[in-house]
Design a protein around this motif. Structure first.
Motif, PDB file in Angstrom:
ATOM      1  N   ALA A 148       2.431   4.577  -2.016  1.00 29.23           N
ATOM      2  CA  ALA A 148       2.586   3.514  -3.003  1.00 29.23           C
ATOM      3  C   ALA A 148       3.206   4.110  -4.263  1.00 29.23           C
ATOM      4  O   ALA A 148       3.002   5.296  -4.556  1.00 29.23           O
ATOM      5  CB  ALA A 148       1.232   2.890  -3.316  1.00 29.23           C
ATOM      6  N   PRO A 149       3.993   3.335  -5.017  1.00 28.37           N
ATOM      7  CA  PRO A 149       4.709   3.889  -6.182  1.00 28.37           C
ATOM      8  C   PRO A 149       3.828   4.686  -7.148  1.00 28.37           C
ATOM      9  O   PRO A 149       4.233   5.757  -7.608  1.00 28.37           O
ATOM     10  CB  PRO A 149       5.287   2.635  -6.848  1.00 28.37           C
ATOM     11  CG  PRO A 149       5.489   1.683  -5.725  1.00 28.37           C
ATOM     12  CD  PRO A 149       4.337   1.919  -4.787  1.00 28.37           C
ATOM     13  N   SER A 150       2.645   4.178  -7.445  1.00 31.36           N
ATOM     14  CA  SER A 150       1.781   4.889  -8.391  1.00 31.36           C
ATOM     15  C   SER A 150       1.361   6.249  -7.853  1.00 31.36           C
ATOM     16  O   SER A 150       1.252   7.231  -8.606  1.00 31.36           O
ATOM     17  CB  SER A 150       0.540   4.048  -8.702  1.00 31.36           C
ATOM     18  OG  SER A 150      -0.191   3.771  -7.507  1.00 31.36           O
ATOM     19  N   LEU A 151       1.130   6.329  -6.560  1.00 29.85           N
ATOM     20  CA  LEU A 151       0.714   7.592  -5.944  1.00 29.85           C
ATOM     21  C   LEU A 151       1.917   8.514  -5.768  1.00 29.85           C
ATOM     22  O   LEU A 151       1.815   9.733  -5.983  1.00 29.85           O
ATOM     23  CB  LEU A 151       0.063   7.292  -4.594  1.00 29.85           C
ATOM     24  CG  LEU A 151      -0.845   8.365  -3.981  1.00 29.85           C
ATOM     25  CD1 LEU A 151      -1.982   8.730  -4.930  1.00 29.85           C
ATOM     26  CD2 LEU A 151      -1.397   7.893  -2.653  1.00 29.85           C
ATOM     27  N   ALA A 152       3.064   7.941  -5.390  1.00 31.47           N
ATOM     28  CA  ALA A 152       4.272   8.748  -5.200  1.00 31.47           C
ATOM     29  C   ALA A 152       4.687   9.416  -6.508  1.00 31.47           C
ATOM     30  O   ALA A 152       5.146  10.569  -6.504  1.00 31.47           O
ATOM     31  CB  ALA A 152       5.398   7.874  -4.661  1.00 31.47           C
TER      32      ALA A 152
ATOM     33  N   ARG B  80      -1.802  -0.150   0.127  1.00 25.49           N
ATOM     34  CA  ARG B  80      -2.782  -0.387  -0.937  1.00 25.49           C
ATOM     35  C   ARG B  80      -2.983   0.823  -1.844  1.00 25.49           C
ATOM     36  O   ARG B  80      -3.791   0.778  -2.772  1.00 25.49           O
ATOM     37  CB  ARG B  80      -4.125  -0.797  -0.329  1.00 25.49           C
ATOM     38  CG  ARG B  80      -4.088  -2.093   0.474  1.00 25.49           C
ATOM     39  CD  ARG B  80      -3.750  -3.272  -0.404  1.00 25.49           C
ATOM     40  NE  ARG B  80      -3.762  -4.527   0.353  1.00 25.49           N
ATOM     41  CZ  ARG B  80      -3.493  -5.719  -0.165  1.00 25.49           C
ATOM     42  NH1 ARG B  80      -3.170  -5.795  -1.441  1.00 25.49           N
ATOM     43  NH2 ARG B  80      -3.514  -6.797   0.578  1.00 25.49           N
ATOM     44  N   GLY B  81      -2.250   1.912  -1.558  1.00 23.21           N
ATOM     45  CA  GLY B  81      -2.304   3.068  -2.435  1.00 23.21           C
ATOM     46  C   GLY B  81      -3.485   3.982  -2.223  1.00 23.21           C
ATOM     47  O   GLY B  81      -3.833   4.780  -3.104  1.00 23.21           O
ATOM     48  N   LEU B  82      -4.106   3.926  -1.025  1.00 24.46           N
ATOM     49  CA  LEU B  82      -5.282   4.754  -0.782  1.00 24.46           C
ATOM     50  C   LEU B  82      -4.920   6.167  -0.318  1.00 24.46           C
ATOM     51  O   LEU B  82      -5.792   7.020  -0.219  1.00 24.46           O
ATOM     52  CB  LEU B  82      -6.186   4.084   0.260  1.00 24.46           C
ATOM     53  CG  LEU B  82      -6.777   2.742  -0.186  1.00 24.46           C
ATOM     54  CD1 LEU B  82      -7.667   2.167   0.906  1.00 24.46           C
ATOM     55  CD2 LEU B  82      -7.587   2.912  -1.467  1.00 24.46           C
ATOM     56  N   GLY B  83      -3.643   6.412  -0.025  1.00 22.50           N
ATOM     57  CA  GLY B  83      -3.256   7.755   0.383  1.00 22.50           C
ATOM     58  C   GLY B  83      -1.786   7.829   0.742  1.00 22.50           C
ATOM     59  O   GLY B  83      -1.128   6.809   1.006  1.00 22.50           O
TER      60      GLY B  83
END
Length: 302
Positions: free
Chosen positions: A177-181, A239-242
């Motif tokens: 997800a963008p925030s995690l990337a 969902r940005g969990l990993g």
């Protein structure tokens, strides 16, 4: 005395009784008297020389011979249903294609592979089933499926008369997800220690290669989830969990459909994709289209 073999009407009554679990319910479904169904079962048991049911209280329980007979009856009457479908579709403008899709195969990959069938002169009606790799091969052998799409070939040395055709091979990428990337795209891959990862389970063909890559780079990620089903893994990833691995050829599809952004490329970890088919004298035109759609270079990334 030599067994005379089953009468197919009697076998059908047996099949309905086994499915319904009682002679009374089977008789209601068949529109026959209970005594008629019971008599037909007796005649079948006499013909095959085996008891097919045993009584436990008010319940009918299949014997070992009964379970064997039911397995064959399932195949016989399923083929009968398929024959009727084929006859019904004989005048249809569409050709039916039954496809088994391994639950470990990225669904975007499956779509791109099947896309070739939409470009044939004769329209195709796709019927797609998802299951585990080995279960789908069993259905392929029984001609319940025309082709299986998977991330691994059929095992060699088995009695299954199926043939694996490698469609293409792709390097993988790590996306998220963008925030995690945004957190992990700089300094990749050295900054992945402790990074949250969503990985396929260890029975997946890709998992061993991923673990070797982590070990080779002395990385210890935080594995927050392991998934047998690729679609579920992608849902959690969206969902940005990993972070998660994906075929490099699908980078644009991942961005468009999952909102996933590229973190880094992993050319050492390569994923293979196969179409597995039966030996046939008459080739299914839609299967042939799949086999010839990506002869070189894999799927286009655009």
């Amino acid at each position: 005395m030599k067994n005379t073999g089953p009468n197919f009407r009697h076998l059908y009554y047996f099949w309905v009784v086994a499915k319904e679990g009682s002679i009374t319910r089977a008789a209601e479904r068949l529109g026959l008297a209970v005594q008629t169904v019971s008599t037909q079962l007796t005649l079948l048991e006499q013909a095959v020389g085996k008891a097919l049911f045993t009584q436990q209280g008010r319940r009918l329980i299949l014997t070992e011979a009964g379970r064997t007979a039911l397995n064959y009856a399932d195949q016989i009457f399923l083929l009968g249903e398929q024959m009727q479908e084929a006859l019904d579709e004989a005048d249809s403008v569409r050709t039916r294609l039954s496809v088994g899709i391994s639950d470990s195969l990225p669904k975007l990959t499956a779509y791109r592979l099947l896309e070739a069938t939409t470009q044939l002169a004769t329209p195709v009606r796709l019927v797609c089933y998802e299951d585990q790799h080995e279960a789908l091969l069993g259905d392929l052998v029984l001609h319940k499926l025309d082709v299986v799409l998977s991330d691994r070939p059929a095992r060699s040395g088995t009695l299954l008369r199926v043939f694996s055709h490698q469609l293409f091979e792709s390097e993988t990428i790590v996306v998220g997800a963008p925030s995690l990337a945004a957190v992990y795209e700089k300094g990749f891959p050295g900054n992945l220690n402790g990074a949250p990862f969503l990985l396929p389970t260890r029975n997946n063909a890709l998992r061993g290669k991923i673990d070797e890559w982590f070990e080779g780079h002395n990385l210890r990620p935080d594995v927050v989830g392991e998934f047998e089903d690729n679609a579920l893994l992608n849902t959690f990833g969206r969902r940005g969990l990993g972070l998660f691995f994906a075929p490099a050829a699908l980078v644009n599809d991942l961005a468009e459909q999952l909102g996933a952004r590229l973190v880094g490329r992993v050319p050492q970890v390569r994923e293979q994709f196969f179409a597995i088919s039966n030996e046939r004298k008459i080739k299914h035109p839609a299967v042939e289209a799949i086999l010839s759609a990506v002869p070189q270079g894999g799927l286009a990334a655009a």
